[in-house]
Design a protein around this motif. Structure first.
Motif, PDB file in Angstrom:
ATOM      1  N   VAL A   8       0.479   8.054  -0.804  1.00 14.72           N
ATOM      2  CA  VAL A   8       1.806   8.614  -1.039  1.00 14.72           C
ATOM      3  C   VAL A   8       2.866   7.631  -0.553  1.00 14.72           C
ATOM      4  O   VAL A   8       3.865   7.381  -1.225  1.00 14.72           O
ATOM      5  CB  VAL A   8       1.967   9.972  -0.335  1.00 14.72           C
ATOM      6  N   SER A   9       2.604   7.073   0.597  1.00 18.09           N
ATOM      7  CA  SER A   9       3.568   6.132   1.167  1.00 18.09           C
ATOM      8  C   SER A   9       3.827   4.965   0.217  1.00 18.09           C
ATOM      9  O   SER A   9       4.969   4.583  -0.021  1.00 18.09           O
ATOM     10  CB  SER A   9       3.042   5.613   2.505  1.00 18.09           C
ATOM     11  N   ARG A  10       2.749   4.441  -0.323  1.00 21.79           N
ATOM     12  CA  ARG A  10       2.903   3.280  -1.205  1.00 21.79           C
ATOM     13  C   ARG A  10       3.569   3.650  -2.522  1.00 21.79           C
ATOM     14  O   ARG A  10       4.440   2.939  -3.017  1.00 21.79           O
ATOM     15  CB  ARG A  10       1.531   2.645  -1.456  1.00 21.79           C
ATOM     16  N   LEU A  11       3.144   4.782  -3.060  1.00 21.50           N
ATOM     17  CA  LEU A  11       3.786   5.226  -4.305  1.00 21.50           C
ATOM     18  C   LEU A  11       5.253   5.539  -4.060  1.00 21.50           C
ATOM     19  O   LEU A  11       6.134   5.186  -4.850  1.00 21.50           O
ATOM     20  CB  LEU A  11       3.060   6.470  -4.835  1.00 21.50           C
ATOM     21  N   ARG A  12       5.503   6.152  -2.961  1.00 22.50           N
ATOM     22  CA  ARG A  12       6.871   6.534  -2.614  1.00 22.50           C
ATOM     23  C   ARG A  12       7.778   5.300  -2.516  1.00 22.50           C
ATOM     24  O   ARG A  12       8.929   5.325  -2.951  1.00 22.50           O
ATOM     25  CB  ARG A  12       6.849   7.291  -1.287  1.00 22.50           C
ATOM     26  N   LYS A  13       7.241   4.259  -1.944  1.00 20.06           N
ATOM     27  CA  LYS A  13       8.044   3.048  -1.784  1.00 20.06           C
ATOM     28  C   LYS A  13       8.535   2.536  -3.137  1.00 20.06           C
ATOM     29  O   LYS A  13       9.695   2.156  -3.284  1.00 20.06           O
ATOM     30  CB  LYS A  13       7.216   1.972  -1.083  1.00 20.06           C
ATOM     31  N   LYS A  14       7.656   2.582  -4.120  1.00 18.98           N
ATOM     32  CA  LYS A  14       8.046   2.119  -5.446  1.00 18.98           C
ATOM     33  C   LYS A  14       9.011   3.090  -6.134  1.00 18.98           C
ATOM     34  O   LYS A  14       9.942   2.688  -6.816  1.00 18.98           O
ATOM     35  CB  LYS A  14       6.802   1.921  -6.321  1.00 18.98           C
ATOM     36  N   LEU A  15       8.772   4.352  -5.949  1.00 15.26           N
ATOM     37  CA  LEU A  15       9.648   5.348  -6.575  1.00 15.26           C
ATOM     38  C   LEU A  15      11.047   5.302  -5.966  1.00 15.26           C
ATOM     39  O   LEU A  15      12.052   5.402  -6.674  1.00 15.26           O
ATOM     40  CB  LEU A  15       9.060   6.753  -6.416  1.00 15.26           C
ATOM     41  N   PRO A  75       5.754  -0.648 -12.557  1.00 17.54           N
ATOM     42  CA  PRO A  75       4.394  -1.156 -12.382  1.00 17.54           C
ATOM     43  C   PRO A  75       3.691  -0.452 -11.235  1.00 17.54           C
ATOM     44  O   PRO A  75       4.204  -0.418 -10.121  1.00 17.54           O
ATOM     45  CB  PRO A  75       4.614  -2.648 -12.068  1.00 17.54           C
ATOM     46  N   LEU A  76       2.530   0.103 -11.556  1.00 18.18           N
ATOM     47  CA  LEU A  76       1.779   0.842 -10.546  1.00 18.18           C
ATOM     48  C   LEU A  76       0.327   0.372 -10.529  1.00 18.18           C
ATOM     49  O   LEU A  76      -0.215  -0.049 -11.550  1.00 18.18           O
ATOM     50  CB  LEU A  76       1.811   2.340 -10.853  1.00 18.18           C
ATOM     51  N   THR A  77      -0.274   0.458  -9.382  1.00 17.23           N
ATOM     52  CA  THR A  77      -1.705   0.182  -9.304  1.00 17.23           C
ATOM     53  C   THR A  77      -2.465   1.392  -9.835  1.00 17.23           C
ATOM     54  O   THR A  77      -1.890   2.450 -10.071  1.00 17.23           O
ATOM     55  CB  THR A  77      -2.132  -0.093  -7.858  1.00 17.23           C
ATOM     56  N   THR A  78      -3.762   1.219  -9.982  1.00 20.12           N
ATOM     57  CA  THR A  78      -4.598   2.298 -10.523  1.00 20.12           C
ATOM     58  C   THR A  78      -4.449   3.583  -9.711  1.00 20.12           C
ATOM     59  O   THR A  78      -4.161   4.650 -10.254  1.00 20.12           O
ATOM     60  CB  THR A  78      -6.076   1.869 -10.510  1.00 20.12           C
ATOM     61  N   ASN A  79      -4.633   3.454  -8.444  1.00 13.92           N
ATOM     62  CA  ASN A  79      -4.568   4.643  -7.601  1.00 13.92           C
ATOM     63  C   ASN A  79      -3.187   5.262  -7.597  1.00 13.92           C
ATOM     64  O   ASN A  79      -3.044   6.485  -7.600  1.00 13.92           O
ATOM     65  CB  ASN A  79      -4.968   4.276  -6.172  1.00 13.92           C
ATOM     66  N   GLU A  80      -2.203   4.427  -7.583  1.00  8.93           N
ATOM     67  CA  GLU A  80      -0.838   4.948  -7.592  1.00  8.93           C
ATOM     68  C   GLU A  80      -0.568   5.733  -8.868  1.00  8.93           C
ATOM     69  O   GLU A  80       0.019   6.821  -8.831  1.00  8.93           O
ATOM     70  CB  GLU A  80       0.156   3.786  -7.453  1.00  8.93           C
ATOM     71  N   PHE A  81      -1.043   5.177  -9.971  1.00  8.67           N
ATOM     72  CA  PHE A  81      -0.831   5.875 -11.236  1.00  8.67           C
ATOM     73  C   PHE A  81      -1.554   7.220 -11.258  1.00  8.67           C
ATOM     74  O   PHE A  81      -0.992   8.236 -11.664  1.00  8.67           O
ATOM     75  CB  PHE A  81      -1.309   5.006 -12.407  1.00  8.67           C
TER      76      PHE A  81
END
Lengths: 250, 250
Positions: B217-224, B172-178
């Motif tokens: 990047v930080s937020r996306l990275r956390k999920k990845l 699950p990703l937010t718009t910006n993350e996606f």
DNA sequence: AACATTTTGTAACAGTTTGTAAGGTTTTCC
DNA sequence: GGAAAACCTTACAAACTGTTACAAAATGTT
């Protein structure tokens, strides 16, 4: 240049030549003499050349299989190369080069705007044609750099993940350290001058005073030396540095 | 071999022109008149042209930022375009076109063999030059066409449903993350500069201070990172980020 | 419309990396 | 041996990056 091997005669439809070569090339050209010349030249360079003399054969050939590159004439008996490209553009996944006697700027621009990757004007030197072909294959074949990794003795470097290993053990490096090591690994066991390293690493000419390279070498060296029987950066006084494998204790 | 001391003439460093255009082009050309002509022509076509008059400025410019395409003369006051390409080939990720008065087949073949994407002989019609530029940008800019989905290792992205999966498990990703992940997935395992990401994500030029990309990047990275043996965003200090597969601990 | 929830940007702080300066150390050459 | 040159390394400041915290904005719900 070379003895005439096999007469291409008159191929009604696409016929496959050559020794199951490295690249599959589709040639669309109605001038038989020129076509024969090109087919022979490319076959000598280990290409598998399919030859189509008109638009109909071209369509068949395109439907029949995939190619790495297409060379197409513009003026054809039953169609225009421009039309054909327009029609097949969406289905083509490989580069297409026009090879035409139409030399006007307008024609060239038209061809390129249609999506052609290049436009060569006849007559073209075979060696230049080949260099162009290689250039286009190079860019289309390797979305990711082919030399994604390199090794030198116990050292291995992965350019993609940017990870270095010595004797299969990961060696954590900072960005600059990795860049420097990569340059050394590109030309291992070879003297690299400070001037050269400075140019590669910093990006301008060495002024003769800057100690940045010394510093970076020092830091990289500290990490490399921590692993026994690995690699080491040797300094050659007054000349530069070189990367070498470490002699196991004799 | 030894650096030629050249009296620094006028434009000390690359000067940026034009209206923050669509493409960033680096022009290496010592003929000022011709250079000015080209700069003006390209600027009219909404390109951001950086102009370097010699090898020194060229090196600075290349290190300073990324470009979408490079046009380079071969004969220069302080260096040869061939030398420069040989030196920077591994660091360049964009197409380079030679534009030279050297018209012999040998020169052209040499340039192409060195890795140039094209070789144009002066004088060249501006419209043809532009068509060529567009052709090369076309092929280099769209590594991934309008595919509705793409995959990179354990990562798969569906552009239609806008769903990302890692090892077949929904992420699950937010718009910006996606959006950010999509940009990374378009050019996986490749360095993407902050400038580039900022332009793609925010839509204007990077001012050098904004930390939005870092944050995203930080937020996306956390999920990845929460998924083992998946993909990870690696940061290359001073350069940018790149998406890579994670090496399972061997 | 008002509230709750999620998402996003800005600011601030902390840790890492890098460049410059300065002082040591080794090598070369008298 | 001693001086000069070339090189190495320590120290410290500046630059860069990651993350936390909080406020603003967007979105969804009643």
């Amino acid at each position: 240049m070379t003895p005439v091997q096999h007469p291409v005669s008159k191929p009604s439809i696409a016929e496959t030549e050559s020794t199951s070569g490295n690249y599959r090339i589709l040639l669309l050209e109605d001038d038989e003499q020129l076509a024969e010349l090109i087919v022979r030249f490319l076959s000598e360079r280990h290409c598998e050349v399919t030859y189509a003399a008109n638009g109909r054969d071209f369509m068949k050939a395109v439907h029949h299989k995939d190619y790495d590159l297409i060379i197409a004439d513009v003026v054809l008996p039953d169609a225009s190369g421009f039309q054909l490209l327009e029609q097949f553009r969406s289905q083509l996944s490989c580069p297409l080069i026009f090879l035409s006697a139409l030399s006007s700027v307008d024609d060239q621009v038209t061809g390129l705007r249609l999506g052609a990757h290049d436009y060569l004007v006849k007559p073209v030197d075979p060696h230049l044609l080949w260099a162009k072909i290689e250039a286009h294959l190079r860019t289309s074949q390797s979305p990711t750099p082919a030399n994604a990794s390199m090794t030198f003795g116990p050292l291995s470097i992965d350019l993609v993940s940017r990870q270095a290993r010595v004797k299969d053990k990961p060696l954590p490096l900072t960005t600059n350290e990795f860049d420097l090591l990569q340059i050394f690994a590109e030309q291992p066991a070879r003297l690299l001058s400070r001037e050269y390293l400075f140019r590669r690493v910093i990006g301008r000419e060495f002024d003769g005073l800057d100690r940045v390279i010394d510093m970076r070498v020092s830091r990289l060296r500290k990490k490399l030396d921590a692993i026994p029987d690995g690699v080491a950066i040797q300094s050659i006084r007054g000349r530069g540095y070189s990367l070498n494998t470490v002699h196991g204790t004799p």
